[in-house]
Write a protein that holds these residues in place. Structure first.
Motif, PDB file in Angstrom:
ATOM      1  N   UNK A 152      17.072  11.368  84.436  1.00 32.77           N
ATOM      2  CA  UNK A 152      16.462  10.546  85.403  1.00 32.77           C
ATOM      3  C   UNK A 152      16.384   9.186  85.329  1.00 32.77           C
ATOM      4  N   UNK A 153      17.872   8.680  85.089  1.00 33.03           N
ATOM      5  CA  UNK A 153      18.036   7.153  84.928  1.00 33.03           C
ATOM      6  C   UNK A 153      18.244   6.524  86.097  1.00 33.03           C
ATOM      7  N   UNK A 154      18.454   7.300  87.215  1.00 35.64           N
ATOM      8  CA  UNK A 154      18.549   6.596  88.590  1.00 35.64           C
ATOM      9  C   UNK A 154      17.599   7.738  89.384  1.00 35.64           C
ATOM     10  N   UNK A 155      16.819   6.851  90.381  1.00 35.28           N
ATOM     11  CA  UNK A 155      15.955   7.534  91.251  1.00 35.28           C
ATOM     12  C   UNK A 155      16.280   7.339  92.709  1.00 35.28           C
ATOM     13  N   UNK A 156      15.411   7.630  93.855  1.00 32.26           N
ATOM     14  CA  UNK A 156      15.422   7.374  94.841  1.00 32.26           C
ATOM     15  C   UNK A 156      15.542   6.041  95.455  1.00 32.26           C
ATOM     16  N   UNK A 157      16.559   5.564  95.939  1.00 35.23           N
ATOM     17  CA  UNK A 157      16.910   4.097  96.345  1.00 35.23           C
ATOM     18  C   UNK A 157      17.750   3.250  95.306  1.00 35.23           C
ATOM     19  N   UNK A 158      17.923   3.971  94.064  1.00 32.57           N
ATOM     20  CA  UNK A 158      18.857   3.099  93.163  1.00 32.57           C
ATOM     21  C   UNK A 158      20.217   3.066  93.747  1.00 32.57           C
ATOM     22  N   UNK A 159      20.821   1.836  93.196  1.00 33.14           N
ATOM     23  CA  UNK A 159      22.152   1.815  93.772  1.00 33.14           C
ATOM     24  C   UNK A 159      23.176   2.085  92.438  1.00 33.14           C
ATOM     25  N   UNK A 160      24.387   2.615  92.750  1.00 28.76           N
ATOM     26  CA  UNK A 160      25.265   2.961  91.682  1.00 28.76           C
ATOM     27  C   UNK A 160      26.584   2.431  92.133  1.00 28.76           C
ATOM     28  N   UNK A 161      27.240   1.716  91.376  1.00 25.46           N
ATOM     29  CA  UNK A 161      28.569   1.299  91.493  1.00 25.46           C
ATOM     30  C   UNK A 161      29.595   1.856  90.650  1.00 25.46           C
ATOM     31  N   UNK A 162      30.757   2.472  90.966  1.00 30.00           N
ATOM     32  CA  UNK A 162      31.666   3.053  90.132  1.00 30.00           C
ATOM     33  C   UNK A 162      33.056   2.496  90.552  1.00 30.00           C
ATOM     34  N   UNK A 163      33.630   1.968  89.566  1.00 27.90           N
ATOM     35  CA  UNK A 163      34.965   1.471  89.552  1.00 27.90           C
ATOM     36  C   UNK A 163      35.736   2.538  88.691  1.00 27.90           C
ATOM     37  N   UNK A 164      36.872   3.156  89.682  1.00 26.38           N
ATOM     38  CA  UNK A 164      37.434   4.240  88.665  1.00 26.38           C
ATOM     39  C   UNK A 164      39.107   3.975  89.309  1.00 26.38           C
ATOM     40  N   UNK A 165      39.959   4.935  88.482  1.00 25.20           N
ATOM     41  CA  UNK A 165      41.360   4.989  89.022  1.00 25.20           C
ATOM     42  C   UNK A 165      41.349   5.986  90.244  1.00 25.20           C
ATOM     43  N   UNK A 166      42.240   5.964  90.797  1.00 24.73           N
ATOM     44  CA  UNK A 166      42.613   6.729  92.067  1.00 24.73           C
ATOM     45  C   UNK A 166      43.708   7.676  92.073  1.00 24.73           C
ATOM     46  N   UNK A 167      43.606   8.986  92.304  1.00 24.70           N
ATOM     47  CA  UNK A 167      42.599   9.622  92.886  1.00 24.70           C
ATOM     48  C   UNK A 167      41.302   9.697  91.915  1.00 24.70           C
ATOM     49  N   UNK A 168      40.259   9.830  92.673  1.00 19.71           N
ATOM     50  CA  UNK A 168      38.818   9.868  92.159  1.00 19.71           C
ATOM     51  C   UNK A 168      38.811  10.990  90.953  1.00 19.71           C
ATOM     52  N   UNK A 169      38.258  10.645  89.770  1.00 17.76           N
ATOM     53  CA  UNK A 169      38.374  11.597  88.759  1.00 17.76           C
ATOM     54  C   UNK A 169      36.758  12.101  88.533  1.00 17.76           C
ATOM     55  N   UNK A 170      36.030  12.074  89.646  1.00 16.09           N
ATOM     56  CA  UNK A 170      34.639  12.543  89.594  1.00 16.09           C
ATOM     57  C   UNK A 170      34.305  12.961  91.212  1.00 16.09           C
ATOM     58  N   UNK A 171      33.124  13.866  91.097  1.00 20.73           N
ATOM     59  CA  UNK A 171      32.423  14.091  92.495  1.00 20.73           C
ATOM     60  C   UNK A 171      30.956  13.416  92.415  1.00 20.73           C
ATOM     61  N   UNK A 172      30.729  12.770  93.335  1.00 19.18           N
ATOM     62  CA  UNK A 172      29.112  12.103  93.337  1.00 19.18           C
ATOM     63  C   UNK A 172      28.213  13.318  93.892  1.00 19.18           C
ATOM     64  N   UNK A 173      27.081  13.251  93.064  1.00 21.65           N
ATOM     65  CA  UNK A 173      25.900  14.274  93.444  1.00 21.65           C
ATOM     66  C   UNK A 173      25.866  14.160  94.890  1.00 21.65           C
ATOM     67  N   UNK A 174      25.282  15.263  95.570  1.00 20.71           N
ATOM     68  CA  UNK A 174      25.084  15.305  97.047  1.00 20.71           C
ATOM     69  C   UNK A 174      24.044  14.252  97.459  1.00 20.71           C
ATOM     70  N   UNK A 175      22.980  13.735  96.708  1.00 26.70           N
ATOM     71  CA  UNK A 175      22.013  13.003  97.219  1.00 26.70           C
ATOM     72  C   UNK A 175      22.403  11.530  97.150  1.00 26.70           C
ATOM     73  N   UNK A 176      23.781  11.280  96.580  1.00 25.53           N
ATOM     74  CA  UNK A 176      24.328   9.900  96.487  1.00 25.53           C
ATOM     75  C   UNK A 176      25.060   9.915  97.754  1.00 25.53           C
ATOM     76  N   UNK A 177      24.390   8.632  98.607  1.00 27.88           N
ATOM     77  CA  UNK A 177      25.216   8.318  99.887  1.00 27.88           C
ATOM     78  C   UNK A 177      26.244   7.163  99.723  1.00 27.88           C
ATOM     79  N   UNK A 178      27.400   7.558 100.239  1.00 29.71           N
ATOM     80  CA  UNK A 178      28.521   6.538 100.088  1.00 29.71           C
ATOM     81  C   UNK A 178      28.061   5.409 100.833  1.00 29.71           C
ATOM     82  N   UNK A 179      27.755   4.111 100.425  1.00 25.32           N
ATOM     83  CA  UNK A 179      27.410   2.930 101.199  1.00 25.32           C
ATOM     84  C   UNK A 179      28.658   2.243 101.708  1.00 25.32           C
ATOM     85  N   UNK A 180      29.552   1.863 100.745  1.00 28.76           N
ATOM     86  CA  UNK A 180      30.752   1.173 100.909  1.00 28.76           C
ATOM     87  C   UNK A 180      31.899   1.623 100.019  1.00 28.76           C
ATOM     88  N   UNK A 181      33.161   1.565 100.367  1.00 29.48           N
ATOM     89  CA  UNK A 181      34.207   1.783  99.248  1.00 29.48           C
ATOM     90  C   UNK A 181      35.347   0.884  99.633  1.00 29.48           C
TER      91      UNK A 181
END
Length: 195
Positions: A152-181
């Motif tokens: 519970x280190x993030x909660x509703x309305x938290x922002x999470x920025x991820x910088x990674x290699x492409x193709x993506x090495x992860x899947x975001x949780x269902x309740x994480x809305x992609x705002x920009x990429x």
């Protein structure tokens, strides 16, 4: 007489990061020349903080895999009130502490010289803004994201920025809305908001 071993030279600050906005705008801070340390470029940093707009104001920030601390420091410059930096390299963590001292920011920052997964194993007050920019090709993101959620280190309305290699090495949780990429060569930058 035994031959003496050549002494390893200490890492030297051979690079620098530049703060591009806010109260410390234009300040340059030294960065150590360490293997795997690749601070976010000014161009990507500018893009990210344009995406965030006022998301830094009064924010509690986690800069995981901090390296030079470029993202966390930029957030502080733009109005974040507290930042926690997690960096496993002792020389990089020491340089980061020194740079925060130069900015007179020690009273509202914390530098943890440990693995991010170790830090996230302890219960956390949710962060408003989290930066995840781990070393590439080490498969660190899936477990880190899972820990952010389970602890519970993030909660509703938290922002999470991820910088990674492409193709993506992860899947975001269902309740994480992609705002920009943004895709910049082999680097993928994504900003999520937790819903």
């Amino acid at each position: 007489m035994r031959p003496t071993r050549p002494q390893k030279k200490p890492s030297k600050a051979t690079g620098q990061i530049r703060i591009i906005g806010g109260r410390w705008r234009g300040r340059k801070l030294p960065v150590l020349d360490l293997e795997g340390l690749r601070p976010t470029t000014d161009r990507l940093k500018e893009t990210l903080f344009n995406w965030l707009q006022f998301g830094c104001a009064d924010a509690r920030v986690l800069d995981a895999f901090a390296g030079a601390g470029s993202l966390g420091i930029e957030a502080l410059s733009r109005g974040a009130t507290q930042a926690v930096f997690v960096e496993r390299s002792a020389p990089a963590a020491a340089q980061l502490k020194e740079n925060l001292r130069r900015l007179e920011a020690e009273s509202f920052t914390e530098v943890n010289c440990t693995e991010t997964r170790t830090y996230l194993n302890t219960p956390q007050t949710p962060f408003d803004l989290v930066f995840l920019d781990p070393p590439f090709h080490q498969k660190l993101l899936p477990n880190t994201i899972a820990q952010l959620v389970s602890m519970e280190a993030v909660s509703r309305s938290s922002w999470v920025y991820i910088e990674s290699e492409h193709p993506l090495p992860y899947e975001a949780p269902a309740n994480w809305h992609l705002h920009r990429e943004k895709l910049a060569g082999q680097v993928c930058c994504r900003l999520y908001q937790v819903y």
